[in-house]
Motif scaffolding. Structure first.
Motif, PDB file in Angstrom:
ATOM      1  N   HIS A  45       0.962  -1.182  -0.327  1.00  0.00           N
ATOM      2  CA  HIS A  45       0.036  -0.068   0.390  1.00  0.00           C
ATOM      3  C   HIS A  45       0.594   1.101   0.118  1.00  0.00           C
ATOM      4  CE1 HIS A  45      -2.782   3.116   1.042  1.00  0.00           C
ATOM      5  NE2 HIS A  45      -2.284   3.328   2.694  1.00  0.00           N
ATOM      6  N   LYS A  46       2.554   1.515   1.090  1.00  0.00           N
ATOM      7  CA  LYS A  46       2.348   2.480   0.716  1.00  0.00           C
ATOM      8  C   LYS A  46       3.838   2.914  -0.248  1.00  0.00           C
ATOM      9  CE  LYS A  46       5.532   1.518   4.499  1.00  0.00           C
ATOM     10  NZ  LYS A  46       6.279   1.717   5.054  1.00  0.00           N
ATOM     11  N   ARG A  47       3.644   1.659  -1.178  1.00  0.00           N
ATOM     12  CA  ARG A  47       4.149   1.344  -2.720  1.00  0.00           C
ATOM     13  C   ARG A  47       3.599   2.281  -3.954  1.00  0.00           C
ATOM     14  NH1 ARG A  47       6.656  -3.721  -4.353  1.00  0.00           N
ATOM     15  NH2 ARG A  47       7.134  -3.753  -1.690  1.00  0.00           N
ATOM     16  N   ILE A  53      -1.245  10.417   3.811  1.00  0.00           N
ATOM     17  CA  ILE A  53      -0.955  11.387   4.894  1.00  0.00           C
ATOM     18  C   ILE A  53      -0.330  11.103   4.900  1.00  0.00           C
ATOM     19  CG2 ILE A  53      -1.761  13.483   5.589  1.00  0.00           C
ATOM     20  CD1 ILE A  53      -4.845  12.968   4.901  1.00  0.00           C
ATOM     21  N   GLY A  54       0.863  12.101   5.098  1.00  0.00           N
ATOM     22  CA  GLY A  54       1.743  11.526   6.786  1.00  0.00           C
ATOM     23  C   GLY A  54       2.995  10.666   6.105  1.00  0.00           C
ATOM     24  N   ASN A  55       2.938   9.910   7.282  1.00  0.00           N
ATOM     25  CA  ASN A  55       4.875   9.173   7.829  1.00  0.00           C
ATOM     26  C   ASN A  55       4.952   7.605   7.653  1.00  0.00           C
ATOM     27  OD1 ASN A  55       7.428   8.723   7.010  1.00  0.00           O
ATOM     28  ND2 ASN A  55       8.188   9.741   8.747  1.00  0.00           N
ATOM     29  N   HIS A  56       3.395   7.708   7.806  1.00  0.00           N
ATOM     30  CA  HIS A  56       2.644   6.282   8.259  1.00  0.00           C
ATOM     31  C   HIS A  56       3.144   6.068   9.482  1.00  0.00           C
ATOM     32  CE1 HIS A  56       1.826   5.424   3.940  1.00  0.00           C
ATOM     33  NE2 HIS A  56       2.311   5.781   3.807  1.00  0.00           N
ATOM     34  N   GLY A  57       3.752   6.796  10.885  1.00  0.00           N
ATOM     35  CA  GLY A  57       3.385   6.773  12.025  1.00  0.00           C
ATOM     36  C   GLY A  57       5.509   6.284  12.312  1.00  0.00           C
TER      37      GLY A  57
END
Ligand SMILES: [Zn+2]
Length: 104
Positions: A45-47, A53-57
């Protein structure tokens, strides 16, 4: 550690002691053992598109490493194959060894 190729062990399927063949299985990493687990879906999903939004925690700086060096030994992952019913079962608990050798 030296091990015999065959031993007498309890077979839970035959419910008695039978001759078992010992083989050393390759320890699989989590990624190969669970190819579509929550973590790997998240990495896909990140790719992809629509990443959110954001830095994924995550933090902006990488964490400082605490563990130094590589472990010298690995836990054994032995499989026992019953010679009567040909079913395989795993060992209960692995022990740390550098090398596993089979004698005869
Ligand atoms: Zn059996």
């Amino acid at each position: 550690m030296k091990l015999p190729k065959q031993t007498n062990r309890f077979c839970p399927y035959c419910r008695k002691h039978t001759l078992h063949k010992i083989t050393q299985a390759k320890k699989r990493t989590r990624g190969t053992a669970h190819p579509l687990s929550r973590g790997s879906k998240f990495r896909i999903h990140k790719r992809g598109e629509d990443r959110g939004i954001g830095n994924h925690g995550r933090y902006s700086k990488p964490p400082k490493p605490k563990m130094t060096g590589k472990k010298q030994s690995k836990k054994t992952d032995l499989r026992y194959e019953c010679s009567v019913c040909k079913k395989q079962h795993m060992q209960r608990k692995g022990i740390r060894v550098k090398k596993v050798e089979f004698t005869q």
